[in-house]
Design an enzyme around this catalytic site. Structure first.
Site, short mmCIF file in Angstrom:
data_model
loop_
_atom_site.label_atom_id
_atom_site.label_comp_id
_atom_site.label_asym_id
_atom_site.label_seq_id
_atom_site.Cartn_x
_atom_site.Cartn_y
_atom_site.Cartn_z
N ASN A 45 -5.24 -21.48 -10.08
CA ASN A 45 -5.03 -20.05 -10.36
C ASN A 45 -5.57 -19.23 -9.20
O ASN A 45 -6.61 -19.56 -8.59
CB ASN A 45 -5.62 -19.64 -11.71
CG ASN A 45 -7.09 -19.91 -11.86
OD1 ASN A 45 -7.63 -20.84 -11.28
ND2 ASN A 45 -7.76 -19.10 -12.65
N ILE A 46 -4.84 -18.17 -8.89
CA ILE A 46 -5.20 -17.28 -7.78
C ILE A 46 -5.17 -15.86 -8.33
O ILE A 46 -4.09 -15.35 -8.67
CB ILE A 46 -4.22 -17.45 -6.60
CG1 ILE A 46 -4.17 -18.92 -6.14
CG2 ILE A 46 -4.63 -16.53 -5.45
CD1 ILE A 46 -3.05 -19.22 -5.16
N GLU A 47 -6.34 -15.28 -8.46
CA GLU A 47 -6.44 -13.96 -9.08
C GLU A 47 -6.36 -12.84 -8.04
O GLU A 47 -6.38 -13.10 -6.83
CB GLU A 47 -7.74 -13.88 -9.90
CG GLU A 47 -7.74 -14.92 -11.01
CD GLU A 47 -8.90 -14.80 -11.98
OE1 GLU A 47 -9.89 -14.13 -11.65
OE2 GLU A 47 -8.79 -15.40 -13.07
N CYS A 56 -1.04 -18.22 -12.37
CA CYS A 56 -1.68 -19.39 -13.00
C CYS A 56 -1.52 -20.63 -12.13
O CYS A 56 -0.61 -20.72 -11.29
CB CYS A 56 -1.04 -19.68 -14.35
SG CYS A 56 -1.35 -18.47 -15.62
N GLU A 58 -0.45 -23.55 -13.00
CA GLU A 58 0.81 -24.27 -13.26
C GLU A 58 1.95 -23.68 -12.45
O GLU A 58 2.79 -24.40 -11.89
CB GLU A 58 1.16 -24.21 -14.75
CG GLU A 58 0.13 -24.87 -15.65
CD GLU A 58 -0.96 -23.91 -16.13
OE1 GLU A 58 -1.36 -23.02 -15.36
OE2 GLU A 58 -1.40 -24.07 -17.28
N CYS A 94 -0.05 -21.29 -20.34
CA CYS A 94 0.21 -20.03 -21.06
C CYS A 94 1.73 -19.93 -21.33
O CYS A 94 2.54 -20.71 -20.82
CB CYS A 94 -0.28 -18.83 -20.25
SG CYS A 94 0.79 -18.40 -18.87
N CYS A 97 3.95 -19.61 -18.22
CA CYS A 97 4.09 -20.88 -17.51
C CYS A 97 4.99 -21.86 -18.26
O CYS A 97 5.75 -22.61 -17.66
CB CYS A 97 2.72 -21.50 -17.25
SG CYS A 97 1.79 -20.60 -15.98
N1 THU Z 1 -4.78 -19.47 -16.29
C1 THU Z 1 -4.15 -20.52 -15.68
O1 THU Z 1 -4.22 -20.68 -14.46
N2 THU Z 1 -3.43 -21.36 -16.44
C2 THU Z 1 -3.36 -21.30 -17.80
O2 THU Z 1 -2.68 -22.10 -18.40
C3 THU Z 1 -4.09 -20.26 -18.53
C4 THU Z 1 -4.70 -19.20 -17.70
C5 THU Z 1 -5.61 -18.60 -15.46
C6 THU Z 1 -5.11 -17.19 -15.28
C7 THU Z 1 -6.38 -16.45 -14.98
O3 THU Z 1 -6.67 -16.57 -13.60
C8 THU Z 1 -7.44 -17.21 -15.75
O4 THU Z 1 -6.89 -18.48 -16.04
C9 THU Z 1 -7.88 -16.54 -17.03
O5 THU Z 1 -6.81 -16.20 -17.82
#
Ligand code: THU
Length: 130
Positions: A45-47, A56, A58, A94, A97
């Site tokens: 995940n890259i915010e 996310c 995935e 999620c 995804c």
């Molecule tokens: N996130 C994912 O990378 N994959 C998931 O299946 C659920 C959520 C990340 C998004 C965000 O950066 C952090 O988790 C919190 O939601």
């Protein structure tokens, strides 16, 4: 199907998780996507400070794979937990995804989590497609 790589796919997701950029949620996720011919695409995940551009793990993995020409996927492993903690609990893709995975994968796609495995079809029944 490459069973050896399937057995180690969760470990690959944990490795990918080490690259997570999650300063806002502090929830680190890694994904490892396995192709039918044995290639593995990693994602984390890259915010973003603006929040909505966050992607996310995935989707990072599948967009990397598709952009490199891969289309035939058999499994994805997902490892997620608060940063600094071991990903020992299940972390599922999620809804967004799941829909992106459904664009490129069959309902048979294996989704491997910390404690077990399921399928994309079980996670997203009756998915929308054109
Ligand atoms: N996130 C994912 O990378 N994959 C998931 O299946 C659920 C959520 C990340 C998004 C965000 O950066 C952090 O988790 C919190 O939601």
């Amino acid at each position: 199907m490459d069973h050896k790589k399937l057995d180690t796919l969760f470990a690959e997701a944990k490795l990918a998780r080490e690259r997570s950029y999650c300063p806002y949620s502090n929830f680190a996720v890694g994904a490892a996507l396995l192709t039918a011919d044995g290639r593995i695409y990693h994602g984390c995940n890259i915010e973003n400070a603006a929040f909505s551009p966050t992607v996310c793990a995935e989707r990072t993995a599948i967009f990397k794979a598709v952009s490199e020409g891969a289309r035939d996927f058999i499994a994805i492993a997902v490892a997620g937990a608060n940063q600094g903690e071991d990903p020992v609990e299940d972390c599922y893709p999620c809804g967004v995804c799941r829909q992106v995975l459904a664009e490129f994968c069959t309902t048979d796609l294996l989704v491997i989590t910390a404690k077990g495995r399921t399928t994309l079809g079980a996670l997203l029944p009756n998915s929308f497609n054109l």
